[in-house]
Design an enzyme around this catalytic site. Structure first.
Site, PDB file in Angstrom:
ATOM      1  CB  SER A  91      47.471  47.754  31.693  1.00  0.00           C
ATOM      2  OG  SER A  91      48.084  47.376  32.941  1.00  0.00           O
ATOM      3  CG  ASP A 133      50.114  37.862  34.629  1.00  0.00           C
ATOM      4  OD1 ASP A 133      49.773  38.990  33.980  1.00  0.00           O
ATOM      5  OD2 ASP A 133      49.173  36.901  34.875  1.00  0.00           O
TER       6      ASP A 133
HETATM    7  N1  LIG Z   1      49.200  54.471  42.948  1.00  0.00           N
HETATM    8  C1  LIG Z   1      48.134  53.838  42.590  1.00  0.00           C
HETATM    9  N2  LIG Z   1      46.857  53.993  43.034  1.00  0.00           N
HETATM   10  C2  LIG Z   1      45.600  53.646  42.499  1.00  0.00           C
HETATM   11  N3  LIG Z   1      45.519  52.498  41.743  1.00  0.00           N
HETATM   12  C3  LIG Z   1      46.962  52.140  41.175  1.00  0.00           C
HETATM   13  C4  LIG Z   1      48.079  52.622  41.664  1.00  0.00           C
HETATM   14  N4  LIG Z   1      49.008  52.021  41.293  1.00  0.00           N
HETATM   15  C5  LIG Z   1      48.553  50.715  40.380  1.00  0.00           C
HETATM   16  N5  LIG Z   1      47.254  51.182  40.551  1.00  0.00           N
HETATM   17  C6  LIG Z   1      46.108  50.188  39.943  1.00  0.00           C
HETATM   18  O1  LIG Z   1      46.655  48.919  39.690  1.00  0.00           O
HETATM   19  C7  LIG Z   1      46.528  48.665  38.401  1.00  0.00           C
HETATM   20  C8  LIG Z   1      47.735  48.137  37.461  1.00  0.00           C
HETATM   21  O2  LIG Z   1      48.058  46.938  38.383  1.00  0.00           O
HETATM   22  P1  LIG Z   1      49.195  45.906  38.008  1.00  0.00           P
HETATM   23  O3  LIG Z   1      50.343  46.966  37.433  1.00  0.00           O
HETATM   24  O4  LIG Z   1      49.335  44.865  39.040  1.00  0.00           O
HETATM   25  O5  LIG Z   1      48.637  45.410  36.702  1.00  0.00           O
HETATM   26  P2  LIG Z   1      49.503  44.888  35.191  1.00  0.00           P
HETATM   27  O6  LIG Z   1      50.760  44.193  35.832  1.00  0.00           O
HETATM   28  O7  LIG Z   1      49.990  46.404  34.371  1.00  0.00           O
HETATM   29  O8  LIG Z   1      48.592  44.195  34.325  1.00  0.00           O
HETATM   30  P3  LIG Z   1      48.068  42.727  34.790  1.00  0.00           P
HETATM   31  O9  LIG Z   1      46.983  42.861  35.785  1.00  0.00           O
HETATM   32  O10 LIG Z   1      47.432  42.290  33.558  1.00  0.00           O
HETATM   33  O11 LIG Z   1      49.120  41.982  35.013  1.00  0.00           O
HETATM   34  C9  LIG Z   1      46.149  49.899  37.561  1.00  0.00           C
HETATM   35  O12 LIG Z   1      45.170  49.683  36.588  1.00  0.00           O
HETATM   36  C10 LIG Z   1      45.505  50.732  38.520  1.00  0.00           C
HETATM   37  O13 LIG Z   1      44.157  50.627  38.597  1.00  0.00           O
HETATM   38  C1  LIG Z   2      42.960  35.657  30.939  1.00  0.00           C
HETATM   39  C2  LIG Z   2      43.538  35.477  32.032  1.00  0.00           C
HETATM   40  O1  LIG Z   2      42.385  34.880  32.960  1.00  0.00           O
HETATM   41  C3  LIG Z   2      44.091  36.871  32.625  1.00  0.00           C
HETATM   42  O2  LIG Z   2      45.328  36.608  31.778  1.00  0.00           O
HETATM   43  C4  LIG Z   2      44.487  36.497  34.109  1.00  0.00           C
HETATM   44  O3  LIG Z   2      44.612  35.206  34.368  1.00  0.00           O
HETATM   45  C5  LIG Z   2      45.610  37.339  34.087  1.00  0.00           C
HETATM   46  O4  LIG Z   2      46.721  36.710  33.522  1.00  0.00           O
HETATM   47  C6  LIG Z   2      45.633  38.502  34.876  1.00  0.00           C
HETATM   48  O5  LIG Z   2      47.106  39.165  34.551  1.00  0.00           O
HETATM   49 MG   LIG Z   3      50.875  42.200  36.184  1.00  0.00          MG
END
Ligand SMILES: Nc1ncnc2c1ncn2[C@@H]1O[C@H](COP(=O)(O)OP(=O)(O)OP(=O)(O)O)[C@@H](O)[C@H]1O
Ligand SMILES: C[C@H](O)[C@H](O)[C@@H](O)C(=O)CO
Ligand SMILES: [Mg+2]
Length: 487
Positions: free
Chosen positions: A16, A239
């Protein structure tokens, strides 16, 4: 002579969002600064959901340029991203297409097709990896055969990004394990599995462990974009593997929950657990850094919240959605959040509401009701999986370390502690980037090992503790377990 403080840069790109984080070790604390942040996501083009890989490369270069402009002339850098997806590269080193995103519909039903030729038991015994229909194995199984015939190298996303920066190609093992083609015993790609998907092991760059020095960013890029002199280290490039390294590991018998787009709940093992129960419960043995195994389960996670937020035209921040949820009563409906229908529906809100209608339950309508429905059922699912984990490993987990963006959701942390009846330590939210940095620091001799890295993390970042509240939720969990067994 002034000792130069070593500066480390983590490129952490999730499904995301992505970010470049700069870290320094000062007064035995890790100082972390977000230098650049950008959105990530897939779009539909040329018949499939695809990632915009040129955009990711551009964002990395923008972030590095900002670091140089901030006065840092010399850094080390590590890249981690989501798993399973790959780039096909021809003999001239050119990309054959924009990578297809793992949520694309092309692999639907592929497990059934492939396992009619090769049993699930065989594949699981060999690889110890969970059956997700978007694993690389199934993506290659349905990949365009003409493209594969023109492919010189298959590079996982973070390895491809490292290749673009340095010209060096490797396959880092934590991410390679998510392909479901890496043999646990031999530690190599399994020829039998490769043969099934018309791929040769020579089409993958050499396998390397997390913590391998890849090389310098190409001088032409440094000059063209005014970048710092940058040594790229191949970190735990999946990650989630970096997130596990970045978990403080508080508690005697601790488990982790990497809470972001996906919720990855599990524990760190020194030997894989690919026995009958693990197979039946679809637990995975993704490889971790330094010879460990990430014994975990993929849960749909905050992907569901991300879609609700987007479908509400982003009128509410994540924090506001969590606050609105907190004004609702939990457990108004039971939802199997891991149901495949939530993997990539056309409209998540409608899908959730249809599910509740079909199961004759109260239909969540308002943003608060929708968010609470998701958080409460994620917490129930986590609690159920911790019981499964206890059962498979035959010991009682007493603490859950929740890291990633989801660790910001107080309501979810508290519900999880109560339903699971374990202490929850929440944070750091940037555990993935921190784990990326820790591996760089170990490689460069700044810290000795992960154990000391985790102590440094616990001393450097705010971590909140949540203890189980005695209330009637244990009955809810039992009811939920019966419900998901039937749905
Ligand atoms: N302050 C907040 N309050 C509520 N939820 C939050 C807050 N900050 C982040 N999030 C939640 O955390 C999620 C994103 O988490 P994170 O940043 O770990 O994901 P990412 O690294 O962008 O994606 P991925 O999980 O694929 O690595 C958001 O989708 C949201 O639901
Ligand atoms: C598809 C994978 O299961 C997914 O990417 C998960 O392992 C992950 O990396 C979440 O950020
Ligand atoms: Mg992440």
């Amino acid at each position: 002579m002034l000792l130069m403080t070593k500066v480390f840069v983590a490129v952490d790109i999730g499904a995301s969002s992505g970010r470049l984080m700069l870290a320094k070790l000062e007064n035995n604390q890790l100082q972390l600064q977000e230098v650049h942040r950008f959105k990530n996501g897939f779009t539909y083009s040329q018949g499939h959901d695809r990632w915009n890989i040129d955009n990711l490369i551009n964002e990395i270069l923008i972030g590095l340029k900002k670091i140089k402009q901030a006065g840092y002339d010399q850094v080390t850098l590590g890249i981690d991203t989501w798993a399973v997806d790959y780039v096909l590269v021809d003999k001239k080193g050119n990309r054959l297409q924009d990578p297809v995103a793992y949520r694309d519909a092309r692999t639907q039903g592929s497990i059934k097709k492939l396992t009619s030729q090769l049993s699930k038991e065989y594949i699981y015994k060999k690889t110890g990896i969970q059956f997700l229909d978007f694993n690389t194995l199934y993506q290659l199984y349905v990949e365009d055969k003409n493209l594969l015939a023109r492919t010189d190298k298959i590079m996982m996303i973070p390895d491809y990004l490292g290749y673009i920066l340095t010209g060096k190609a490797v396959t880092e093992v934590t991410n390679a394990s998510t392909t479901q083609m890496l043999s646990l015993r031999e530690g190599l790609f399994d020829d039998h599995l490769l043969e099934k998907v018309n791929v040769k092991s020579s089409q993958f760059p050499k396998l390397v462990e997390a913590g391998t020095i890849l090389g310098q960013i190409k001088g032409s890029l440094v000059e063209q974009y005014n970048l710092p002199a940058t040594e790229v280290i191949t970190v735990a490039t999946h990650d989630t593997a970096s997130a596990v390294v970045g978990t403080p590991g508080l508690g005697q018998r601790w488990a982790y929950l990497s809470s972001g787009t996906w919720s990855l709940i599990g524990t760190e093992l020194n030997v894989p657990e690919n026995g009958k129960q693990a197979f039946e419960q679809n637990y995975t043995n993704e490889w971790g850094a330094y010879g460990t195994y990430r014994f975990l389960k993929n849960i749909m996670g905050l992907w569901i919240i991300q879609n609700i937020k987007h479908e509400l035209d982003d009128r509410y921040s994540f924090a506001e959605l969590a606050e609105l949820a907190g004004q609702e009563v939990p457990f108004q409906q039971l939802i199997n959040v891991n149901d495949e229908r939530f993997q990539n529906p056309k409209n998540m809100i409608k899908e959730l509401q249809a599910y509740c209608r079909e199961t004759r339950q109260k239909v969540p309508q308002t943003p608060g009701e929708l968010a609470m429905a998701v958080y409460a059922n994620l917490a129930l699912y986590y609690a159920n999986e911790l019981e499964v984990l206890d059962h498979i490993l035959n010991y009682r987990i007493d603490t859950l370390n929740i890291v990633g963006g989801g660790s910001n959701v107080t309501l979810l942390n508290q519900l999880t502690a109560t339903l699971s009846d374990v202490d929850v330590y929440a944070g750091p939210s940037k555990a993935t980037a921190i784990g990326n940095i820790i591996v760089q620091m170990i490689t460069k001799g700044e810290i000795l090992n992960v154990y000391l890295g985790r102590q440094l993390i616990a001393n450097s970042f705010p971590i909140k503790k949540f203890v189980p509240q005695k209330d009637q939720s244990t009955q809810v969990l039992k009811h939920y377990q019966r419900f998901i067994a039937e749905h």
